[in-house]
Design an enzyme around this catalytic site. Sequence first.
Site, mmCIF file in Angstrom:
data_model
loop_
_atom_site.group_PDB
_atom_site.id
_atom_site.type_symbol
_atom_site.label_atom_id
_atom_site.label_comp_id
_atom_site.label_asym_id
_atom_site.label_seq_id
_atom_site.Cartn_x
_atom_site.Cartn_y
_atom_site.Cartn_z
ATOM 1 N N ASP A 35 -74.297 -6.709 -16.316
ATOM 2 C CA ASP A 35 -72.933 -7.234 -16.415
ATOM 3 C C ASP A 35 -72.017 -6.203 -17.067
ATOM 4 O O ASP A 35 -70.868 -6.031 -16.681
ATOM 5 C CB ASP A 35 -72.905 -8.518 -17.253
ATOM 6 C CG ASP A 35 -73.528 -9.685 -16.496
ATOM 7 O OD1 ASP A 35 -74.036 -9.455 -15.372
ATOM 8 O OD2 ASP A 35 -73.517 -10.810 -17.030
ATOM 9 N N ASP A 39 -68.621 -4.685 -15.673
ATOM 10 C CA ASP A 39 -67.353 -4.767 -16.411
ATOM 11 C C ASP A 39 -66.689 -3.400 -16.534
ATOM 12 O O ASP A 39 -65.473 -3.274 -16.455
ATOM 13 C CB ASP A 39 -67.578 -5.351 -17.817
ATOM 14 C CG ASP A 39 -67.921 -6.834 -17.756
ATOM 15 O OD1 ASP A 39 -67.652 -7.455 -16.706
ATOM 16 O OD2 ASP A 39 -68.462 -7.356 -18.748
ATOM 17 N N LEU A 85 -68.280 -37.091 7.534
ATOM 18 C CA LEU A 85 -69.495 -37.353 8.310
ATOM 19 C C LEU A 85 -69.889 -38.813 8.185
ATOM 20 O O LEU A 85 -69.667 -39.433 7.151
ATOM 21 C CB LEU A 85 -70.643 -36.496 7.775
ATOM 22 C CG LEU A 85 -70.510 -34.982 7.924
ATOM 23 C CD1 LEU A 85 -71.623 -34.277 7.161
ATOM 24 C CD2 LEU A 85 -70.555 -34.595 9.400
ATOM 25 N N GLU A 115 -79.454 -29.034 7.088
ATOM 26 C CA GLU A 115 -79.000 -28.274 5.909
ATOM 27 C C GLU A 115 -78.902 -29.223 4.734
ATOM 28 O O GLU A 115 -78.732 -30.415 4.921
ATOM 29 C CB GLU A 115 -77.574 -27.740 6.113
ATOM 30 C CG GLU A 115 -77.370 -26.877 7.281
ATOM 31 C CD GLU A 115 -75.884 -26.781 7.637
ATOM 32 O OE1 GLU A 115 -75.015 -27.028 6.778
ATOM 33 O OE2 GLU A 115 -75.613 -26.481 8.794
ATOM 34 N N LYS A 117 -77.075 -31.241 1.934
ATOM 35 C CA LYS A 117 -75.723 -31.757 1.745
ATOM 36 C C LYS A 117 -75.333 -31.403 0.317
ATOM 37 O O LYS A 117 -75.896 -31.916 -0.635
ATOM 38 C CB LYS A 117 -75.679 -33.264 1.968
ATOM 39 C CG LYS A 117 -74.280 -33.817 1.887
ATOM 40 C CD LYS A 117 -74.236 -35.243 2.372
ATOM 41 C CE LYS A 117 -72.834 -35.762 2.502
ATOM 42 N NZ LYS A 117 -71.950 -35.497 1.391
ATOM 43 N N LYS A 291 -77.119 -31.516 12.156
ATOM 44 C CA LYS A 291 -76.097 -31.186 13.151
ATOM 45 C C LYS A 291 -76.757 -30.766 14.461
ATOM 46 O O LYS A 291 -77.782 -30.079 14.441
ATOM 47 C CB LYS A 291 -75.233 -30.013 12.664
ATOM 48 C CG LYS A 291 -74.537 -30.262 11.348
ATOM 49 C CD LYS A 291 -73.827 -29.021 10.835
ATOM 50 C CE LYS A 291 -73.278 -29.292 9.444
ATOM 51 N NZ LYS A 291 -72.777 -28.098 8.771
ATOM 52 N N CYS A 425 -54.563 -57.365 -24.018
ATOM 53 C CA CYS A 425 -54.003 -57.569 -25.348
ATOM 54 C C CYS A 425 -52.515 -57.266 -25.207
ATOM 55 O O CYS A 425 -52.142 -56.199 -24.733
ATOM 56 C CB CYS A 425 -54.649 -56.586 -26.329
ATOM 57 S SG CYS A 425 -53.741 -56.476 -27.880
HETATM 58 S S1 IVH Z 1 -70.424 -30.250 7.782
HETATM 59 C C1 IVH Z 1 -67.407 -32.070 10.770
HETATM 60 N N1 IVH Z 1 -72.335 -29.451 6.153
HETATM 61 O O1 IVH Z 1 -70.063 -33.656 3.086
HETATM 62 C C2 IVH Z 1 -68.501 -31.614 9.877
HETATM 63 N N2 IVH Z 1 -70.661 -30.898 5.303
HETATM 64 O O2 IVH Z 1 -69.769 -36.422 3.870
HETATM 65 C C3 IVH Z 1 -68.017 -31.128 8.573
HETATM 66 N N3 IVH Z 1 -70.892 -31.430 2.930
HETATM 67 O O3 IVH Z 1 -66.677 -33.414 4.017
HETATM 68 C C4 IVH Z 1 -68.947 -31.138 7.459
HETATM 69 N N4 IVH Z 1 -72.680 -30.241 2.586
HETATM 70 O O4 IVH Z 1 -67.558 -31.861 2.139
HETATM 71 C C5 IVH Z 1 -71.227 -30.189 6.297
HETATM 72 N N5 IVH Z 1 -74.033 -28.636 4.818
HETATM 73 C C6 IVH Z 1 -72.928 -29.373 4.957
HETATM 74 C C7 IVH Z 1 -72.368 -30.102 3.881
HETATM 75 C C8 IVH Z 1 -71.228 -30.854 4.105
HETATM 76 C C9 IVH Z 1 -71.779 -31.044 2.038
HETATM 77 C C10 IVH Z 1 -69.778 -32.361 2.631
HETATM 78 C C11 IVH Z 1 -68.455 -31.978 3.216
HETATM 79 C C12 IVH Z 1 -68.057 -33.159 4.073
HETATM 80 C C13 IVH Z 1 -68.856 -34.261 3.457
HETATM 81 C C14 IVH Z 1 -69.083 -35.378 4.447
#
Ligand code: IVH
Length: 667
Positions: A35, A39, A85, A115, A117, A291, A425
């Site tokens: 670091d 810097d 989603l 992926e 979430k 997806k 109150c």
């Molecule tokens: S794809 C149209 N991928 O979850 C598809 N969303 O519940 C757009 N999120 O608004 C989203 N991880 O903020 C996607 N690997 C991921 C995600 C993800 C988190 C969030 C995102 C979205 C929300 C929907």
Amino acid sequence: MGTPDGVALEIARLRREIERHEHLYYVLDRPTISDAEYDTLIRRLKELEAERPDLVTPDSPSQRVGGQPREGFVRVRHTSPMLSLDNAFNAEELADFDRRVRELTGLPQVEYVAELKLDGLSLALHYSEGRLTRAITRGDGQIGEDVTENARTIRSAPLKLAREIPGGIVEARGEVLLTRAELARINRERAAQEQPQFANPRNAAAGSLRVLDPRITASRRLEFFAYQLVVDGRPGATHHWEALDTLGAAGFKVNPHRQRCADLEAVGAFLRAWEAQRHELPYETDGVVVKVNDFALQQRLGWTAKAPRWAIAFKYAAQQASTTVLDIEVQVGRTGVLTPVAVLAPVPVGGVTVSRATLHNEDEIGRLGLEIGDQVLIERSGDVIPKVVRVEAPGEDRRPFVMPSTCPVCGTQVVREPEEVAWRCVNTDCPARLKESVLHFASRRVMNIDGLGEVLVNQLVDRGLVKSVSDLYGLKKEQLLELDRLAEKSAAKLLRNIDASRAAPLGRVINGLGIPFVGERTAAILAGHFGSLARIASASAAELEQAEEVGPRIAEAIGGFFAEPRNRALVERLRQAGLQLEQEITRPPGGPLEGQTFVLTGTLPTLSREEATAQIEAAGGKVTSAVSKKTSYVVAGADSGSKLAKAEALGVPVIGEDELQGLLGAG
Ligand code: IVH
């Protein structure tokens, strides 16, 4: 340093080197220098740039520092909607999703990408010619807020793409988040400053990105993970998997925990593998996003109004636990609302020990059938304060909770308005209300009196030193020194901060008064519209409603507030204390006709109705079809009919096209 060209060359070399190290550190988590060495590089770059300000460019790594605070965010339309989603909460719902996808595509099997979430907030980063030009929050999905200055401070959001992606606006959409460790660090810091804690990383990330002062964003280590590539409003590849690779190659952080899944079974294996492992990740995940990989298939599946049909969010079950309700306490808030809170036998839920849960109001306790002593199921859904889901077993010596008929703090009778669920109150001098009011008044987004936290406010109120927020301005150092835990230095600092708050703009003072329904935004609007607190206090309901976003309910609350002699007296004391109760009347950002309503009638000499409407709207005005008392002007042309008569009857000014042009030009 030799010739100017030599400086330019060294700056360029330093920037390349710093960018390489930032990528290694923030994106790949594989730093190769310390670091301190990093810097030194940054310091050297800043020195050279100070010597040669003409060479400073917005994409220089030195420019991530965060500029000056702003007044508000600009709202920007997304290139294509940022949808949310649909959720699946169990295997069956996930199987339904897969079945629908296969039916709609007519394929026996569809390849997915699974992926994690990520639990943060979504953000779209725009790049033009490889440079970061804009960052927009999701907002309502159509229109978000421009947070570019703040996003520039996120180290894993490249200011410059490492590899070219062809297209006009290249957009990386993804999630902004904080690690658990960073959240803990921020909360420790806040605790030291007696500021309220962030309940979870998502709130903290939002609270760090959507702030007007980019220096706050810069002080928190936010991360950005890209999960969607959009080029000129369309997918930027043929397959999602490829798009993720492209994003990675362009310098974005892409979550490594992703998998191509040949079918639903493979998705299921991924889900199960992460269900337990996710707690070992440095950040929170609340599920898995599945997806369809092929964009051509995605296109075929399309969208509903809310979400794509080609993706689904599988949510892990909320974190729940059983425990006993030891007692039910009642808290009194700033507006006097009494909130029952369950005191629980402490129990770990998802790594956090929970000992209190909100019960919202009396009706909720009835709905749950809850009594003190019962065994209950509680839930922490990643979100806010834990809540009681249901009674699992009645306690042996259970006893019903009775809402007190008097305030637990000041003993005044409590009341429940017929249409409200809450008991209140009504004593405006109630110490509990007073404490909350002072905390609100001092909070960062209101008068921003740093150092005036709960511990101090409790003492000030309990010792009778503060009976109203205006008393803050009369506090003496000797009085502060008598309080526990307040040394000379912090007392002096607090007094300086109180003094500095006298300069807070009118909108903040209005917010600080705690008028029901008048929060930060409405307060700012009122300040800009009326320009003085005296004018607001004496305005009629109709005049108040002339201000943007002020309707009958808010107007009534404001009228009611200033009708109280004690509130008028408070305003007078604040005036004497030297607070800013006046400001310039601002023209709202929309344009010269903001807040004005027009009705068009007849045929105008040169402008068509559509053109006139477009020009009025572009200047911030509104065009409606019916004439009323609220109409600012009727614009009349040849052959005007009943609207003209109505305008004359109501005394609404009638103007012609020339006068309209005059108003339009008066920006
Ligand atoms: S794809 C149209 N991928 O979850 C598809 N969303 O519940 C757009 N999120 O608004 C989203 N991880 O903020 C996607 N690997 C991921 C995600 C993800 C988190 C969030 C995102 C979205 C929300 C929907």
